[in-house]
Design an enzyme around this catalytic site. Structure first.
Site, short mmCIF file in Angstrom:
data_model
loop_
_atom_site.label_atom_id
_atom_site.label_comp_id
_atom_site.label_asym_id
_atom_site.label_seq_id
_atom_site.Cartn_x
_atom_site.Cartn_y
_atom_site.Cartn_z
N GLU A 163 -10.41 1.73 -4.60
CA GLU A 163 -11.00 2.96 -4.05
C GLU A 163 -11.61 2.69 -2.67
O GLU A 163 -11.54 3.52 -1.76
CB GLU A 163 -12.07 3.47 -5.01
CG GLU A 163 -12.44 4.92 -4.80
CD GLU A 163 -13.36 5.42 -5.92
OE1 GLU A 163 -12.87 6.15 -6.77
OE2 GLU A 163 -14.54 5.05 -5.93
N GLU A 166 -8.83 2.59 -0.26
CA GLU A 166 -8.33 3.97 -0.07
C GLU A 166 -9.28 4.74 0.85
O GLU A 166 -8.85 5.44 1.77
CB GLU A 166 -8.24 4.65 -1.44
CG GLU A 166 -7.62 6.04 -1.41
CD GLU A 166 -7.62 6.69 -2.81
OE1 GLU A 166 -8.30 6.20 -3.72
OE2 GLU A 166 -6.95 7.73 -2.94
N CYS A 183 -13.86 8.57 -11.37
CA CYS A 183 -14.14 7.78 -12.59
C CYS A 183 -14.53 8.65 -13.77
O CYS A 183 -14.37 8.25 -14.91
CB CYS A 183 -15.33 6.84 -12.38
SG CYS A 183 -15.22 5.85 -10.93
N SER A 203 -9.97 10.71 -5.22
CA SER A 203 -9.34 9.39 -5.12
C SER A 203 -8.19 9.35 -6.13
O SER A 203 -8.30 9.91 -7.23
CB SER A 203 -10.36 8.31 -5.47
OG SER A 203 -9.70 7.10 -5.80
N LYS A 242 -13.98 10.80 -22.71
CA LYS A 242 -13.06 9.67 -22.48
C LYS A 242 -11.88 9.70 -23.46
O LYS A 242 -10.80 9.23 -23.14
CB LYS A 242 -13.82 8.35 -22.57
CG LYS A 242 -14.68 8.07 -21.34
CD LYS A 242 -13.82 7.61 -20.18
CE LYS A 242 -14.62 7.40 -18.92
NZ LYS A 242 -13.76 7.04 -17.76
N GLU A 245 -9.50 11.82 -21.80
CA GLU A 245 -8.88 11.12 -20.68
C GLU A 245 -7.79 10.15 -21.15
O GLU A 245 -6.69 10.12 -20.58
CB GLU A 245 -9.95 10.35 -19.90
CG GLU A 245 -9.37 9.58 -18.72
CD GLU A 245 -10.40 8.73 -18.01
OE1 GLU A 245 -10.52 8.84 -16.80
OE2 GLU A 245 -11.10 7.93 -18.67
N GLU A 250 -0.49 11.30 -18.26
CA GLU A 250 -0.29 10.36 -17.15
C GLU A 250 -0.71 8.93 -17.51
O GLU A 250 -0.34 7.98 -16.84
CB GLU A 250 -1.13 10.77 -15.93
CG GLU A 250 -0.89 12.17 -15.41
CD GLU A 250 -1.75 13.23 -16.09
OE1 GLU A 250 -1.68 14.38 -15.66
OE2 GLU A 250 -2.48 12.93 -17.04
N CYS A 387 -23.63 7.86 -16.68
CA CYS A 387 -23.17 7.52 -18.04
C CYS A 387 -24.30 7.14 -18.99
O CYS A 387 -24.13 7.25 -20.21
CB CYS A 387 -22.16 6.38 -17.98
SG CYS A 387 -20.83 6.68 -16.82
#
Ligand code: SF4
Ligand code: SF4
Length: 474
Positions: A163, A166, A183, A203, A242, A245, A250, A387
């Site tokens: 990141e 990037e 994230c 990102s 999560k 996710e 993907e 978190c």
């Protein structure tokens, strides 16, 4: 097999309609009249679990027939040994499936733990709020019969490499600015729902959890001489989103799920208790090499501002080729929902913003849509303190405990960082070796294949199952 069950639920038999959940929901996804059972609008819901944390309406054991409670626990995916009250708002659990897999000798069981687990797990065993127990946690996971104890913090260090590179590229070219962090899956789902035209600004990095998952089934499998198809990859997360996710279509590497299943901090505590492990008296043990070795920068991803701080520690040194004079970057630490700063990286003036809680992101999204956003880099976390305050963390029954718990967990995260020998991601020897032996250059061909992703518009109204899991499970 693919599953599309929802993850966040409100039990209409237990909900009193107090609407405390609606007050904390950052995206107005709780629907209902006061005093009547509420429902979750699955399209808007970002699966952050803040409603699960705040709800205190429960079915006390003495008011319900025991078999009714048992059926409800089963429906919620809880182990039969769990003795906690059943609250009205809840997230579906995965502990039953993980317990089954741990007993399967044909599987190679690998686990990773998020930064915010080690500062909260001990609360489930009666230790003071925020007690830091990375060593006991690793020991407990080994006693649960995981073959490899790895760490999401390692993935956080990889994230900084990818990141950070990037970001520097985008700032130099002036393209797709500001760049948002990616994230937090609740933030990503919200961006896909509320601002799909801005997805280019996220990102392209997968989250640290998914990066570790991808590396476990490639680099890690090679190191251990294991067939990737035999690996059962578990992540322990402070976050109810999560699981969503890891199920995104993907998130596959060479046809395999990167992370097979996610359990929360609470569920790990249930598994430890269920196995009869004496957590309090466990010795401190280490994480396994190579995907368990992390820097202090990796460990601060668990708090709001942590990704930004870790990125600046590395970005400063990559841009200036000088040692950063101070590792503790107080200007990004704090509690406000939106914090901003200007950081001088040599000749480069980087304008940054940290957003803690999705309700604070709308103003920024509007600025970006209008082409008037002054920042280069924006960290967004869906939960109020990052978190450490995630929906899968130990539940705080007294509202008065909430602030002190978050503060104690945050202090522990920063203490853990300050005790690490290596505190910058690019100086982690395991990361240096990973790039030298396997990944090549950040943003290169292999990282692009394994560590980067794309996003999808969720703008149009979709069926309620869209807030559930999307991927396969064993
Ligand atoms: S789910 Fe819990 S917090 Fe929300 S209205 Fe029902 S009882 Fe209240
Ligand atoms: S999980 Fe989060 S977004 Fe979904 S209803 Fe609960 S508080 Fe709202």
């Amino acid at each position: 097999m693919r599953s599309s069950e929802p993850i966040i639920h409100i039990d209409p038999e237990l909900c009193t309609g107090c609407r405390r959940c609606a007050a904390v929901c950052p995206v107005d996804a709780i629907i209902g009249e006061p005093g009547r059972p509420q429902e979750v609008d699955a399209h808007r819901c970002v699966i952050c679990g803040q409603c699960v944390q705040i709800c205190t309406a429960y079915a006390p054991d003495h008011l319900e027939p025991a078999d009714g409670l048992k059926a409800k626990r089963l429906q919620r995916g809880q182990l039969p040994s769990v003795r906690e009250p059943l609250f009205a708002a809840y997230s579906t659990g995965q502990a039953l499936g993980v317990k089954r897999a741990l007993a399967d000798s044909a599987l190679y069981k690998v686990v990773q733990c998020a930064p915010a687990i080690r500062v909260s797990l001990a609360e489930e065993f009666g230790l003071p709020l925020g007690t830091l127990t990375p060593g006991k946690m690793a020991a407990a996971l080994r006693r649960l019969k995981f073959d490899r104890i790895y760490d999401t913090n390692f993935g956080a260090d990889v994230t900084i490499m990818e990141e950070g590179t990037e970001l520097i590229g985008r700032v130099m070219s002036g393209e797709r600015l500001p760049m948002f962090t990616s994230c937090c899956p609740a933030w990503v789902k919200h961006a896909e729902t509320a601002a799909p035209e801005l997805l280019d600004h996220l990102s392209s990095c997968k989250s640290p959890m998914q990066m570790v998952g991808a590396l476990v089934k490639t680099y890690g499998a090679k190191q251990d001489g294991v067939d990737p198809a035999k690996i059962y990859s578990v992540a322990v997360m402070p976050c109810t989103c999560k699981e969503f996710e890891c199920s995104r279509e993907e998130m596959e590497v060479d046809g395999l799920r990167e992370v097979d299943v996610v359990i929360t901090t609470r569920e790990l505590a249930h598994l430890i208790k269920d196995a009869g492990i004496d957590f309090m008296n466990l010795p401190d043990e280490s994480f396994d090499s190579p995907l368990g070795l992390y820097s202090g920068a990796g460990s601060i991803f668990g708090v709001t501002g942590g990704v930004m701080e870790a990125a600046i520690r590395t970005g400063y040194e990559l841009v200036t080729h000088e040692t950063i004079p101070n590792l503790q970057l107080d200007f990004v630490r704090g509690e406000e929902g939106l914090r901003t700063a200007t950081v001088q990286l040599g000749e480069l003036e980087l304008k940054v913003a940290v957003v803690a809680g999705l309700k604070y992101v709308s103003a920024i999204l509007n600025q970006v849509k209008a082409g008037q956003c002054p920042y280069h880099f924006i960290e967004v976390m869906g939960c109020p303190e990052g978190c450490v305050s995630g929906g899968g963390q130990p539940k705080l029954l007294l509202e008065t405990m909430r602030k002190s718990a978050y503060q104690a967990r945050k202090s522990s995260v920063y203490r853990h960082d300050s005790h690490q020998q290596v505190r910058k991601s690019h100086e982690n020897p395991a990361i240096i070796k990973l790039y030298k032996d396997f990944l090549g250059e950040p943003l290169g061909h292999v990282p692009h294949h394994l560590l980067h992703t794309t996003y999808q518009s969720r703008e149009k109204a979709v069926s309620p199952i869209s807030a559930g899991r999307e991927g396969g499970r064993i």
